[in-house]
Design a protein around this motif. Structure first.
Motif, PDB file in Angstrom:
ATOM      1  N   GLY A  96       1.151 -10.808 -16.705  1.00 45.75           N
ATOM      2  CA  GLY A  96       0.345  -9.777 -17.298  1.00 45.75           C
ATOM      3  C   GLY A  96       1.339  -8.803 -17.715  1.00 45.75           C
ATOM      4  N   GLY A  97       2.334  -8.857 -18.218  1.00 41.89           N
ATOM      5  CA  GLY A  97       3.183  -7.855 -18.704  1.00 41.89           C
ATOM      6  C   GLY A  97       3.976  -6.676 -17.628  1.00 41.89           C
ATOM      7  N   LYS A  98       3.700  -7.055 -16.518  1.00 44.77           N
ATOM      8  CA  LYS A  98       4.054  -6.166 -15.446  1.00 44.77           C
ATOM      9  C   LYS A  98       4.998  -7.073 -14.643  1.00 44.77           C
ATOM     10  N   THR A  99       6.041  -6.373 -13.945  1.00 51.26           N
ATOM     11  CA  THR A  99       6.784  -6.852 -12.986  1.00 51.26           C
ATOM     12  C   THR A  99       6.284  -7.166 -11.623  1.00 51.26           C
ATOM     13  N   LYS A 100       5.981  -8.126 -11.226  1.00 50.87           N
ATOM     14  CA  LYS A 100       5.545  -8.405  -9.525  1.00 50.87           C
ATOM     15  C   LYS A 100       6.711  -8.378  -8.763  1.00 50.87           C
ATOM     16  N   GLY A 147       2.755   0.007  -8.840  1.00 50.13           N
ATOM     17  CA  GLY A 147       4.199   0.329  -9.318  1.00 50.13           C
ATOM     18  C   GLY A 147       4.915   1.423  -8.717  1.00 50.13           C
ATOM     19  N   SER A 148       4.169   2.173  -8.020  1.00 52.81           N
ATOM     20  CA  SER A 148       4.636   3.620  -7.195  1.00 52.81           C
ATOM     21  C   SER A 148       5.453   3.139  -6.059  1.00 52.81           C
ATOM     22  N   SER A 149       5.197   2.063  -5.537  1.00 47.79           N
ATOM     23  CA  SER A 149       5.971   1.711  -4.318  1.00 47.79           C
ATOM     24  C   SER A 149       6.284   0.378  -4.444  1.00 47.79           C
ATOM     25  N   ASN A 181       6.367  -0.627   1.735  1.00 48.22           N
ATOM     26  CA  ASN A 181       5.713   0.517   1.206  1.00 48.22           C
ATOM     27  C   ASN A 181       6.656   1.543   1.035  1.00 48.22           C
ATOM     28  N   LEU A 182       7.805   1.340   0.304  1.00 47.10           N
ATOM     29  CA  LEU A 182       8.796   2.209  -0.163  1.00 47.10           C
ATOM     30  C   LEU A 182       8.471   2.949  -1.368  1.00 47.10           C
ATOM     31  N   PRO A 183       8.369   4.460  -1.171  1.00 47.65           N
ATOM     32  CA  PRO A 183       8.241   4.765  -2.645  1.00 47.65           C
ATOM     33  C   PRO A 183       9.269   4.762  -3.723  1.00 47.65           C
ATOM     34  N   ARG A 184       9.009   4.754  -5.007  1.00 46.51           N
ATOM     35  CA  ARG A 184       9.889   4.296  -5.863  1.00 46.51           C
ATOM     36  C   ARG A 184      10.709   5.992  -6.241  1.00 46.51           C
TER      37      ARG A 184
END
Length: 749
Positions: free
Chosen positions: A60-64, A95-97, A126-129
């Motif tokens: 869907g246009g997003k990187t999984k 996408g934030s983590s 759950n590592l933050p970007r």
């Protein structure tokens, strides 16, 4: 010249050619050495091999997910990539983590969208970007790990180890779904939270587990077990663990049971539904048990059991190990306290019961009800008394070693059941009932037996036919004595007694009344012939003190006693009635009053120092004392003597029945008489006198009898008879016959 120049030119050309050749050869060798070596031939079934592999999985246009590897090799059949030095980032939905997967080697099937690591792999959740994690992240290490790019799930069927904020764990088989943020542990789950600030660690065991990161919830599949030091909790059905700041905040379990072993005692509990609250140090702070609940606390001396539809426990967490501070039971609550040494049992039942512990949580300080309750005291021996106490509010105060010291009850009703004594005439258990606004009972801490019971404000007592009321009542249980104070009154089918204070001996039935005593004795059912007192009439009495003994057969009135039946009246400092001996005795300023048969307003009064009456002989004997005399008082007649004896008889009563009447009276010793009728006075003396009330006849004899008439002078004789009704004297002067002297009336007509 030209010829020499030609040779020089040839030599120069030769040198230049030689230099050029060497330069070419040198450069060609350098170029050959700098040229990359040709790769070895690819193994069979290998399409390609290389370094720095990178692959993006998008939807869907997003990187999984983003897959990177240090080296790779593409296999023809099956079409997979063999990766070394794998790092894979699995993005969350925002996408934030991301979740980071690391492995030394892995097999990546791009067409199928799956990845498998046979060796050990590590997942960090759950590592933050941007920035550092707010708390240590969850890490999973396991072999045989599989990644599904379609669902982004990571799973393994092999043993997995976990590290999380404040603890670690392991399980056989695990699965993580980044879409739902759920971590599933499939079998043999074991988790451990480290103890903080010196506290003990906490272990959780379960057959399965689901960890929901979004809600910090852990679902444990039964059977499950939680352990912290000596505290254990086991659940037969699924449970939920709620996390907060890396620690367990709450646990919810069904069909739960467990135990705790503080120093010197053991606590056991069970409940259909159980909620356990924890502090940040993994200490138990509160327990909510219901559907229903049961708690048992046992030490060397006693065992206390609390049951109810719900039980709430509060703990003191000021020290590394939490201790019980308070327990509340709701809904059909019951506290059972069993004395393991003496064998006695106490029950407390109410809709709400609260138990407060002493500091340290080892001993009970108080048990109280917050609704109407009932306490039952079951003795160790069947022959001892059993007690039931009901009240609007009840509190039990305990001393060292959970020994009961005091019971306080508001709006109290007590029932005491006394078994029949072996060989006694009573074959049934007797029941004594009391009621009062307030009640306090005190107990012996050594034996657990009640020593004293005090009730006040509108006290009422009932035992068989006996009843009693007072403002205050005190029971000395060891002596079996009840003391009634302030407006005390007691009664049964035989009569009643009121006084400022009444003391009852339960074992003997004896009674003592003190201060403003008033008593009434009702007519007896089995009536004997009437005497000085008639058994067919009620007997009333007043005194400063009264005592009843010998099964109510002996009654003592003291301190200005007064006893009467209608117009019959007996007064004295003391009056004793012995029904077994059928006697009545009075001492000290004795006054008796007997009514005349006619006229009804006339009385025969006798004053003496003592009186002894026998109902068997129907005789009363009066004595005047060392210096006093007995005085007989009649209308217009007084007779004094040292002693007086009176005989009673029964005569028919108008309208049916019988009544008591004086038959005759014998006065002996220094008899003195005086009378006054129709304005004339008569004084006489003799050694003996007899008086017949029905005839109003007085006979004087012995000791030279004499009568002095104010109108006619002195008359003497061996026997002088005065007929008061006829107003005449009969004098026997000869001893062989009567001499009659008629006293004329000198009044003018």
């Amino acid at each position: 010249m030209l010829r020499r120049a030609r040779w020089i030119l040839l030599v120069a050309i030769l040198v230049l050619a030689t230099f050029t050749t060497r330069l070419f050869l040198t450069q060609r060798q350098a170029m050959r050495e700098a040229r990359p070596k040709l790769s070895a031939a690819l193994p069979s079934n290998t399409t390609a091999a290389g370094i720095l592999f990178e692959h993006e999985i998008a939807s869907g246009g997003k990187t999984k997910a983003l897959v990177r590897a240090r080296n790779f090799r593409q296999i023809k059949e099956p079409n997979v990539f063999l990766l070394e030095g794998l790092e894979m980032e699995i993005n969350d939905e925002t996408g934030s983590s991301y979740h980071l997967v690391k492995s030394q080697s892995a097999v990546f099937d791009i067409p199928q969208g799956s990845m498998f690591s046979e060796g050990e792999a590590e997942i960090t959740m759950n590592l933050p970007r941007q920035g550092e994690p707010a708390r240590p992240p969850l890490r999973i290490r396991a072999s045989g790990m599989t990644f599904d790019s379609q669902t982004s799930r990571v799973s393994t069927g092999q043993k997995a180890a976990f590290e999380f904020d404040g603890g670690r764990g392991e399980a056989l088989g695990a699965m993580y779904d980044p879409n739902t943020h759920e971590l599933g542990m499939h079998a043999d789950v074991r988790l451990e939270w480290e103890g903080r600030n010196g506290g003990s660690p906490m272990q959780v065991e379960a057959s399965k587990l689901i960890w929901r990161e979004t809600g910090d919830e852990i679902y444990l599949s039964a059977p499950s077990k939680l352990t912290r030091a000596a505290f254990t909790l086991e659940a037969e059905k699924d449970s939920i663990v709620i996390l907060r700041d890396g620690g367990i905040e709450r646990l919810e379990a069904r069909q739960a049971h467990g135990s705790d072993r503080p120093p010197g005692r053991r606590i056991e509990y069970q409940a259909g539904f159980l909620i356990v609250h924890f502090t940040g140090n993994s200490q138990v702070s509160k327990v909510e048990a219901s559907e229903p609940a049961r708690l048992v606390s046992t030490n060397a001396a006693s065992a206390t059991t609390i049951t109810g539809e719900r039980i709430d426990l509060e703990f003191d967490t000021s020290k590394p190990e939490s201790v019980l501070r308070r327990a509340q039971a709701h809904g059909k609550a019951q506290v059972e306290a069993r004395d393991l040494k003496q064998g006695a049992i106490r029950y407390l039942r109410s809709e709400t019961v609260e138990m407060t512990m002493r500091p340290g949580g080892e001993e009970i300080q108080e048990v109280a009800t917050h609704a109407p309750g009932e306490a039952e005291f079951v003795p160790a021996k069947p022959a001892d008394k059993r007690r039931l106490v009901n009240g609007e509010r009840m509190s039990f105060t305990y001393g060292p070693a959970n020994a009961l010291e005091k019971v306080r009850v508001v709006e109290a009703v007590t029932r005491t059941f006394t078994p029949p004594k072996p060989g006694g005439k009573d074959k049934k258990t007797s029941v004594a009932i009391t009621r009062s606004r307030d009640l306090e009972a005190y107990f012996d801490p050594q034996t657990g037996q009640m020593t004293n019971l005090e009730q006040w404000q509108n006290f009422q007592y009932e035992e068989g036919p006996r009843r009693a009321v007072a403002e205050r009542a005190i029971l000395d249980n060891q002596r079996e004595i009840i003391t009634l104070r302030d407006q005390a009154r007691i009664w049964d089918e035989t009569g009643s007694t009121s006084a400022k204070e009444i003391v009852l001996e339960q074992a003997t039935g004896n009674m003592i009344a003190l201060g403003d005593v008033n008593s009434t004795r009702l007519p007896e059912k089995k009536q004997s012939a009437a005497g000085m007192l008639s058994p067919g009439e009620a007997t009333q009495a007043k005194a400063g003190r009264m005592s009843v003994s010998d099964d109510s057969r002996k009654i003592l009135y003291e301190e200005q006693a007064v006893l009467w039946q209608g117009a019959r009246r007996i007064e004295g400092r003391t009056i004793v009635i012995d029904r077994a001996a059928q006697t009545l005795e009075a001492r000290g300023n004795v006054v008796t009053q007997m009514p005349e048969q006619a006229p009804k307003t006339a009385f025969t009064v006798v004053r003496a120092d003592s009186l002894h009456y026998s109902d068997k002989t129907k005789q009363a004997f009066y004595r005047g004392g060392p210096q006093g005399k007995v005085v007989l008082e009649r209308p217009a007649l007084n007779v004094s003597s040292r002693t007086l004896r009176a005989w009673f008889m029964t005569v028919p009563k108008k309208g049916g029945g019988e009544e008591t009447q004086l038959d005759r009276m014998l006065c002996e010793g220094d008899v003195r008489m005086s009378g006054n009728r129709n304005g004339r006075s008569r004084n006489g003396e003799a050694e003996t006198a007899e008086y017949y009330p029905s005839e109003e006849r007085l006979e004087l004899y012995g000791g030279n009898p004499m009568v002095n008439d104010s109108a006619r002078g002195i008359s003497r004789g061996a026997r002088i008879t005065w007929l008061a009704r006829e107003d005449r004297l009969i004098v026997d002067n000869t001893g062989s016959g009567l001499a009659v002297s008629r006293i004329k009336d000198n009044k003018k007509k």
